[in-house]
Design a protein around this motif. Structure first.
Motif, PDB file in Angstrom:
ATOM      1  N   SER A 143      -1.730  -7.207  -3.453  1.00 38.12           N
ATOM      2  CA  SER A 143      -2.342  -8.387  -4.076  1.00 38.12           C
ATOM      3  C   SER A 143      -3.158  -7.985  -5.303  1.00 38.12           C
ATOM      4  CB  SER A 143      -3.217  -9.131  -3.070  1.00 38.12           C
ATOM      5  OG  SER A 143      -4.318  -8.339  -2.659  1.00 38.12           O
ATOM      6  N   LYS A 144      -3.827  -6.829  -5.252  1.00 38.72           N
ATOM      7  CA  LYS A 144      -4.567  -6.352  -6.421  1.00 38.72           C
ATOM      8  C   LYS A 144      -3.614  -6.047  -7.574  1.00 38.72           C
ATOM      9  CE  LYS A 144      -8.561  -4.236  -4.071  1.00 38.72           C
ATOM     10  NZ  LYS A 144      -9.638  -4.916  -4.779  1.00 38.72           N
ATOM     11  N   LEU A 145      -2.489  -5.420  -7.260  1.00 45.28           N
ATOM     12  CA  LEU A 145      -1.516  -5.103  -8.304  1.00 45.28           C
ATOM     13  C   LEU A 145      -0.919  -6.369  -8.905  1.00 45.28           C
ATOM     14  CD1 LEU A 145       0.169  -2.038  -6.584  1.00 45.28           C
ATOM     15  CD2 LEU A 145      -0.934  -2.005  -8.829  1.00 45.28           C
ATOM     16  N   LEU A 146      -0.595  -7.342  -8.080  1.00 42.45           N
ATOM     17  CA  LEU A 146      -0.068  -8.600  -8.596  1.00 42.45           C
ATOM     18  C   LEU A 146      -1.108  -9.320  -9.450  1.00 42.45           C
ATOM     19  CD1 LEU A 146       1.831  -9.933  -5.432  1.00 42.45           C
ATOM     20  CD2 LEU A 146       2.831  -8.885  -7.487  1.00 42.45           C
ATOM     21  N   ALA A 147      -2.385  -9.203  -9.059  1.00 45.34           N
ATOM     22  CA  ALA A 147      -3.454  -9.878  -9.792  1.00 45.34           C
ATOM     23  C   ALA A 147      -3.636  -9.310 -11.195  1.00 45.34           C
ATOM     24  CB  ALA A 147      -4.770  -9.775  -9.025  1.00 45.34           C
ATOM     25  N   ILE A 148      -3.265  -8.017 -11.392  1.00 44.84           N
ATOM     26  CA  ILE A 148      -3.385  -7.435 -12.725  1.00 44.84           C
ATOM     27  C   ILE A 148      -2.044  -7.426 -13.457  1.00 44.84           C
ATOM     28  CG2 ILE A 148      -5.398  -6.059 -12.135  1.00 44.84           C
ATOM     29  CD1 ILE A 148      -3.620  -3.615 -11.878  1.00 44.84           C
ATOM     30  N   GLY A 149      -1.123  -8.250 -12.987  1.00 40.05           N
ATOM     31  CA  GLY A 149       0.105  -8.483 -13.744  1.00 40.05           C
ATOM     32  C   GLY A 149       1.350  -7.790 -13.273  1.00 40.05           C
ATOM     33  N   ALA A 150       1.309  -7.095 -12.138  1.00 39.83           N
ATOM     34  CA  ALA A 150       2.529  -6.435 -11.650  1.00 39.83           C
ATOM     35  C   ALA A 150       3.581  -7.471 -11.260  1.00 39.83           C
ATOM     36  CB  ALA A 150       2.201  -5.558 -10.446  1.00 39.83           C
ATOM     37  N   GLU A 151       4.832  -7.157 -11.537  1.00 38.12           N
ATOM     38  CA  GLU A 151       5.952  -7.998 -11.124  1.00 38.12           C
ATOM     39  C   GLU A 151       6.481  -7.483  -9.785  1.00 38.12           C
ATOM     40  OE1 GLU A 151       6.867 -10.670 -12.596  1.00 38.12           O
ATOM     41  OE2 GLU A 151       5.658 -10.457 -14.416  1.00 38.12           O
ATOM     42  N   PRO A 152       6.924  -8.375  -8.913  1.00 38.68           N
ATOM     43  CA  PRO A 152       7.413  -7.926  -7.602  1.00 38.68           C
ATOM     44  C   PRO A 152       8.453  -6.812  -7.675  1.00 38.68           C
ATOM     45  CG  PRO A 152       7.171 -10.297  -7.599  1.00 38.68           C
ATOM     46  CD  PRO A 152       6.913  -9.848  -9.013  1.00 38.68           C
ATOM     47  N   ASP A 153       9.385  -6.896  -8.636  1.00 36.15           N
ATOM     48  CA  ASP A 153      10.437  -5.881  -8.691  1.00 36.15           C
ATOM     49  C   ASP A 153       9.912  -4.514  -9.130  1.00 36.15           C
ATOM     50  OD1 ASP A 153       9.974  -6.400 -11.346  1.00 36.15           O
ATOM     51  OD2 ASP A 153      12.051  -6.839 -11.869  1.00 36.15           O
ATOM     52  N   GLY A 207     -18.059   4.847  -8.629  1.00 36.49           N
ATOM     53  CA  GLY A 207     -19.004   3.808  -9.025  1.00 36.49           C
ATOM     54  C   GLY A 207     -19.479   3.031  -7.821  1.00 36.49           C
ATOM     55  N   GLU A 208     -20.320   2.042  -8.089  1.00 39.17           N
ATOM     56  CA  GLU A 208     -20.845   1.184  -7.036  1.00 39.17           C
ATOM     57  C   GLU A 208     -19.718   0.327  -6.445  1.00 39.17           C
ATOM     58  OE1 GLU A 208     -23.839   1.196  -5.908  1.00 39.17           O
ATOM     59  OE2 GLU A 208     -25.074   2.162  -7.445  1.00 39.17           O
ATOM     60  N   PRO A 209     -19.920  -0.235  -5.250  1.00 37.38           N
ATOM     61  CA  PRO A 209     -18.923  -1.165  -4.704  1.00 37.38           C
ATOM     62  C   PRO A 209     -18.674  -2.322  -5.671  1.00 37.38           C
ATOM     63  CG  PRO A 209     -20.512  -0.555  -3.014  1.00 37.38           C
ATOM     64  CD  PRO A 209     -21.043  -0.001  -4.313  1.00 37.38           C
ATOM     65  N   GLU A 210     -17.406  -2.717  -5.769  1.00 30.92           N
ATOM     66  CA  GLU A 210     -16.979  -3.855  -6.582  1.00 30.92           C
ATOM     67  C   GLU A 210     -17.229  -3.666  -8.069  1.00 30.92           C
ATOM     68  OE1 GLU A 210     -18.696  -7.376  -4.861  1.00 30.92           O
ATOM     69  OE2 GLU A 210     -17.809  -6.992  -2.912  1.00 30.92           O
ATOM     70  N   SER A 211     -17.272  -2.406  -8.505  1.00 30.62           N
ATOM     71  CA  SER A 211     -17.473  -2.125  -9.928  1.00 30.62           C
ATOM     72  C   SER A 211     -16.172  -2.138 -10.722  1.00 30.62           C
ATOM     73  CB  SER A 211     -18.167  -0.769 -10.100  1.00 30.62           C
ATOM     74  OG  SER A 211     -17.372   0.272  -9.554  1.00 30.62           O
ATOM     75  N   GLY A 212     -15.025  -2.123 -10.022  1.00 33.19           N
ATOM     76  CA  GLY A 212     -13.732  -2.129 -10.710  1.00 33.19           C
ATOM     77  C   GLY A 212     -13.015  -0.799 -10.684  1.00 33.19           C
ATOM     78  N   LYS A 213     -13.553   0.193  -9.961  1.00 30.62           N
ATOM     79  CA  LYS A 213     -12.967   1.538  -9.986  1.00 30.62           C
ATOM     80  C   LYS A 213     -11.547   1.572  -9.415  1.00 30.62           C
ATOM     81  CE  LYS A 213     -15.711   2.665  -5.866  1.00 30.62           C
ATOM     82  NZ  LYS A 213     -16.316   1.317  -5.780  1.00 30.62           N
ATOM     83  N   THR A 214     -11.308   0.885  -8.296  1.00 30.30           N
ATOM     84  CA  THR A 214      -9.951   0.856  -7.738  1.00 30.30           C
ATOM     85  C   THR A 214      -9.006   0.100  -8.662  1.00 30.30           C
ATOM     86  OG1 THR A 214     -10.751   0.990  -5.454  1.00 30.30           O
ATOM     87  CG2 THR A 214      -8.540   0.103  -5.782  1.00 30.30           C
ATOM     88  N   THR A 215      -9.485  -0.965  -9.286  1.00 38.61           N
ATOM     89  CA  THR A 215      -8.660  -1.736 -10.213  1.00 38.61           C
ATOM     90  C   THR A 215      -8.231  -0.876 -11.391  1.00 38.61           C
ATOM     91  OG1 THR A 215      -9.845  -3.751  -9.579  1.00 38.61           O
ATOM     92  CG2 THR A 215      -8.525  -3.842 -11.589  1.00 38.61           C
ATOM     93  N   ILE A 216      -9.135  -0.047 -11.903  1.00 39.92           N
ATOM     94  CA  ILE A 216      -8.789   0.849 -13.006  1.00 39.92           C
ATOM     95  C   ILE A 216      -7.710   1.837 -12.568  1.00 39.92           C
ATOM     96  CG2 ILE A 216      -9.670   2.732 -14.444  1.00 39.92           C
ATOM     97  CD1 ILE A 216     -12.344   1.208 -14.555  1.00 39.92           C
ATOM     98  N   ALA A 217      -7.863   2.416 -11.379  1.00 40.13           N
ATOM     99  CA  ALA A 217      -6.868   3.368 -10.881  1.00 40.13           C
ATOM    100  C   ALA A 217      -5.511   2.700 -10.693  1.00 40.13           C
ATOM    101  CB  ALA A 217      -7.352   3.974  -9.569  1.00 40.13           C
ATOM    102  N   LEU A 218      -5.507   1.480 -10.148  1.00 41.02           N
ATOM    103  CA  LEU A 218      -4.246   0.760  -9.954  1.00 41.02           C
ATOM    104  C   LEU A 218      -3.623   0.364 -11.284  1.00 41.02           C
ATOM    105  CD1 LEU A 218      -5.105  -1.507  -6.877  1.00 41.02           C
ATOM    106  CD2 LEU A 218      -3.769   0.614  -6.911  1.00 41.02           C
ATOM    107  N   HIS A 219      -4.458   0.052 -12.260  1.00 42.50           N
ATOM    108  CA  HIS A 219      -3.926  -0.263 -13.592  1.00 42.50           C
ATOM    109  C   HIS A 219      -3.228   0.958 -14.184  1.00 42.50           C
ATOM    110  CE1 HIS A 219      -3.421  -1.998 -17.491  1.00 42.50           C
ATOM    111  NE2 HIS A 219      -4.368  -1.281 -18.071  1.00 42.50           N
ATOM    112  N   ALA A 220      -3.794   2.153 -13.959  1.00 46.29           N
ATOM    113  CA  ALA A 220      -3.142   3.376 -14.419  1.00 46.29           C
ATOM    114  C   ALA A 220      -1.782   3.550 -13.755  1.00 46.29           C
ATOM    115  CB  ALA A 220      -4.031   4.585 -14.124  1.00 46.29           C
TER     116      ALA A 220
END
Length: 366
Positions: free
Chosen positions: A102-112, A63-76
């Motif tokens: 930081s992206k993973l923490l922003a979508i709810g990942a816990e440090p552990d 997708g275009e820059p800043e469309s959320g594509k990396t966020t979707i992959a990290l959410h998976a």
């Protein structure tokens, strides 16, 4: 080894005038064992339980820059870790460990969830040798999901020509395919072609052949804003096995698979597309933002043309998407929640985001 990473039974070598029969697949043995079920997408399930990505295959999200594509992959990747699986990120874009974590923490990942090498691995290889070592290690480790960000940096990392389809095929054989053959769901992040719109990812022909799972296009619906969330349409550009397409609205060549929503608190959900729901026309986010700033709101294509000094086709496309998003937001607000967690965060799609005074739409979400 077949294209979809399954073993092919070989015919016994009986000699005689039939030549070396062991060179050929034994169709009789294959049929006698029973036709296997086609692969089903199971990684990153939507609200209806159908996954977006296939295990043991190369999947592409672009997708275009800043469309959320990396966020979707990290959410998976995060959903996989939470399900007891293993996930890894190969950061060829050099976002840095700080950027990815930081992206993973922003979508709810816990440090552990991120600190154990037995659950999550991050690598930022600098050259071909280091990249191939990472691929070998992850293949032996048994990763369930491997996010590669991004394909655009894969060939330079391998010291290959970015403009050569043959070189991409070599890079695929050395990096992406071995990971998929180890059983991992490979999610490769890519950019849209320079032509923009719905033209597909860069180097489409070679990449389309390499993708044994899905190729999904991500288009911004509501710009991703830190602390405010955002959303994106996810549409099917390719689905080799048909499992995702079969459970998505029919009637279009590139149907809408669903809507990815990141709520204000970082909670992410992929809402399945409903019957009759369609992928909107692709228009630049800055055009939508400019239209939303008009006061009074635009009333017609002629009105947009006169006030924005745009051509007819541009004015018509942007106005159509602008109106559809307003209508979608109004419909969603009247819809009763049916998904766990929806009551707390509001219905989806959330209200129309292009309100006056939103400022720059560039929010740093890839």
């Amino acid at each position: 080894m077949s294209e979809d990473n399954t073993s092919v039974p070989r015919s016994p070598d009986t000699g005689g005038g039939n030549g070396n029969r062991s060179l050929y697949g034994d169709v009789g043995a294959f049929l006698a064992a029973g036709m296997p079920d086609p692969p089903a997408p199971e990684i990153l399930p939507r609200t209806d339980g159908t996954g977006l990505f296939y295990r043991g295959q190369v999947n592409v999200v672009f997708g275009e820059p800043e469309s959320g594509k990396t966020t979707i992959a990290l959410h998976a990747a995060l959903r996989t870790i939470r399900g007891g699986g293993r996930a890894a990120v190969i950061d060829l874009d050099h976002n840095s460990m700080a950027g990815i974590v930081s992206k993973l923490l922003a979508i709810g990942a816990e440090p552990d969830e991120l600190t154990s090498l037995d659950r999550f691995r991050y690598a930022e290889p600098d050259d071909r040798a280091e990249l191939q070592s990472v691929v070998m290690d992850l293949s032996q480790w048994g990763a369930d999901v491997v996010v590669l960000d991004s394909i655009g940096e894969l060939l330079p990392a391998m010291a290959l020509n970015s403009n050569s389809p043959d070189d991409f095929t070599l890079a695929n054989a050395a990096v992406l395919k071995p990971l998929a053959m180890s059983g991992a769901c490979v999610i490769a992040v890519d950019h849209v072609s320079k032509h923009g719109g719905d033209k597909g990812p860069t180097g489409t022909a070679a990449k389309r052949r390499a993708a044994g799972g899905v190729m999904l296009q991500v288009t911004v619906k509501e710009p991703f804003t830190p602390g405010s969330g955002g959303s994106a349409y996810v549409s099917i550009y390719k689905d080799r096995h048909g499992g995702l397409r079969a459970n998505s609205p029919t009637g279009e060549r590139e149907p809408l698979a669903g809507t990815f929503v990141m709520h204000q608190d970082g909670t992410c959900i992929v809402y399945a597309a409903e019957a009759g729901e369609r992928k909107p026309a692709a228009v630049p986010a800055e055009d939508l933002d400019a239209l939303a700033r008009l006061d009074p709101p635009p009333s017609s294509v002629r009105d947009v043309k006169e006030r924005m000094h745009w051509r007819t086709d541009r004015a018509a496309d942007v106005l159509r998407v602008y109106r559809s998003q307003i209508d979608t937001g109004a419909d969603a607000r009247s819809r009763s929640p049916s998904v766990p967690g929806e009551q707390e965060h509001g219905t989806v799609p959330v209200p129309h985001p292009y309100v006056r005074g939103t400022g720059n739409t560039s929010q740093g979400v890839a």
